[in-house]
Design an enzyme around this catalytic site. Structure first.
Site, PDB file in Angstrom:
ATOM      1  CG  ASP A   1      -3.712   3.666  -3.113  1.00 29.12           C
ATOM      2  OD1 ASP A   1      -4.666   3.016  -3.576  1.00 29.12           O
ATOM      3  OD2 ASP A   1      -3.792   4.325  -2.057  1.00 29.12           O
ATOM      4  CD  GLU A   2      -5.263  -0.247  -0.507  1.00 33.31           C
ATOM      5  OE1 GLU A   2      -5.368  -1.318   0.113  1.00 33.31           O
ATOM      6  OE2 GLU A   2      -6.108   0.672  -0.426  1.00 33.31           O
TER       7      GLU A   2
ATOM      8  CG  ASP B   1      -1.897   1.103   1.293  1.00 36.51           C
ATOM      9  OD1 ASP B   1      -1.994   1.864   0.313  1.00 36.51           O
ATOM     10  OD2 ASP B   1      -2.599   1.226   2.320  1.00 36.51           O
TER      11      ASP B   1
END
Length: 402
Positions: free
Chosen positions: A112-113, A16
């Protein structure tokens, strides 16, 4: 080999990016590294909203969703920047490329993960899952100037819990042998799938932690959450295997939606428009990443008395922020009289397709005939053109939080 043993032997990572939007902005402008930074709506309008903030800004008490004027009162030196979605997508793709050097089993969760299944990779890399996670964090810093928090565990749900436990820039290991000890005391809302509404329902019956949840009767869970509740309990008890998907075989999404609970109850049309525009940004960004267009838009509003009003309507296929937000506001004007306080809003696009339809860019201007040229310029010259173009677009728009 029984399922529990299979689960125990898996090595799953959840990576993350810390403060993604703000971190990317600071990564391309090193002069911002030691300053409080927020990605916002139009910085020249004090009524704009904080979309994201860096760690320094967090220390001043600045929160996502605050009006810029409120954030500036807490931190007068706050640097406010407009969002650059093409840049965020570019960094996301570069991260995926790094992950894919280790395994094909890379499953994105937003920009973003990502989950990574590195089971077996330890043998030929001569590294443990934790060492692979540490290496990913070092590469993100060295190659992209951003930081990751990485959870390492035997399943997707516990890997994500791990990445959330220590931020920023940490690796957290949750082994099979003592996952209950490490996680069952965590708040129930630590779990993906437990939102504010469910959290409050469970709190009314004194179910406040993950451990409390796993102790619930299956029939009670089924009545409250359906099969999702049963599956979630099985995940938390390590009795169900949910595989990380192969990056090159990811199925197209059936729908893309985002929702948020507002910081305070709202009835003002401009405030609701801000929230809807923010949700349209997130939905549009994900649609563009998937290269899909949607032809059905759905809007759901929830009052402070938990009464829900919702409507769906057909529109021309689009993934444009402007189209999505304006269509959502038309629905809002049709179903809501701006007289009952609203506490939650959800926006969804469905009937997705990859049809080749001429679309506006994410930062549509009135010069619609030039949209293809604009996209080519963005690809060739990066964010220089986009920065000025997005600022012009944001001047006439509202941007709620990330």
């Amino acid at each position: 080999m029984n399922e529990k043993r299979q689960t125990k032997q898996r090595v799953i990572l959840h990576a993350d990016v810390n403060n993604f939007f703000a971190s990317v902005e600071c990564s391309i402008n090193t002069n911002l590294r030691d300053k409080p930074v927020a990605v916002t709506g139009n910085p020249n309008k004090r009524t704009g909203i904080i979309l994201a903030k860096n760690e320094i800004a967090k220390k001043y008490g600045i929160k996502t969703g605050q009006v810029i004027a409120e954030a500036k009162a807490l931190c007068p030196e706050l640097v406010c920047l407009p969002p650059h979605y093409d840049l965020y997508e570019q960094i996301s793709q570069e991260l995926h490329s790094i992950y894919l050097e280790y395994t094909n089993y890379v499953e994105p969760l937003g920009l973003d993960e990502c989950w990574l299944d590195v089971t077996g990779c330890e043998r030929y890399l001569h590294k443990t899952g934790t060492e692979i996670a540490d290496e990913l964090r070092q590469r993100a810093k060295k190659e992209l100037n951003i930081t990751l928090s990485v959870g390492v565990s035997f399943s997707k749900i516990f890997a994500k819990l791990g990445s959330d436990m220590r931020k920023p820039d940490f690796t957290t290991f949750i082994p099979f042998e003592n996952f209950e000890t490490l996680t069952y005391s965590l708040p129930l809302n630590s779990i993906v799938g437990i939102g504010n509404r469910l959290e409050k329902k469970f709190a009314q019956i004194s179910v406040k932690t993950i451990g409390d949840f796993t102790a619930l009767d299956d029939e009670f869970l089924r009545n409250l959450m359906g099969i999702n509740g049963i599956n979630l309990k099985a995940d938390l008890q390590a009795e169900r295997i949910t595989p990380v998907l192969d990056y090159y075989k990811l199925p197209p999404p059936k729908s893309i939606g985002n929702g948020t609970t507002t910081i305070r109850d709202i009835t003002n049309r401009k405030d609701i428009e801000k929230v809807i525009y923010f949700l349209a940004q997130k939905v549009s960004s994900r649609m563009i990443a998937h290269k899909v267009y949607g032809s059905t838009i759905s809007l759901k509003l929830k009052s402070n008395k938990l009464k829900t009003i919702a409507k769906s309507t057909k529109i021309s296929p689009t993934n444009s922020v402007k189209d999505i937000s304006s269509s959502a506001m038309q629905i809002c004007d049709n179903i809501y009289r701006y007289n009952v306080p609203i506490r939650a809003i959800r926006l969804k696009m469905s009937n997705l397709s990859s049809a080749s339809v001429k679309q506006l860019s994410m930062f549509d201007t009135e010069e619609k005939d030039y949209s293809n040229i604009i996209n080519q310029i963005n690809k060739k010259y990066g964010s220089i053109y986009l920065a000025s173009n997005s600022a012009q677009f944001i001047n006439t728009s509202h941007h709620p939080q990330e």
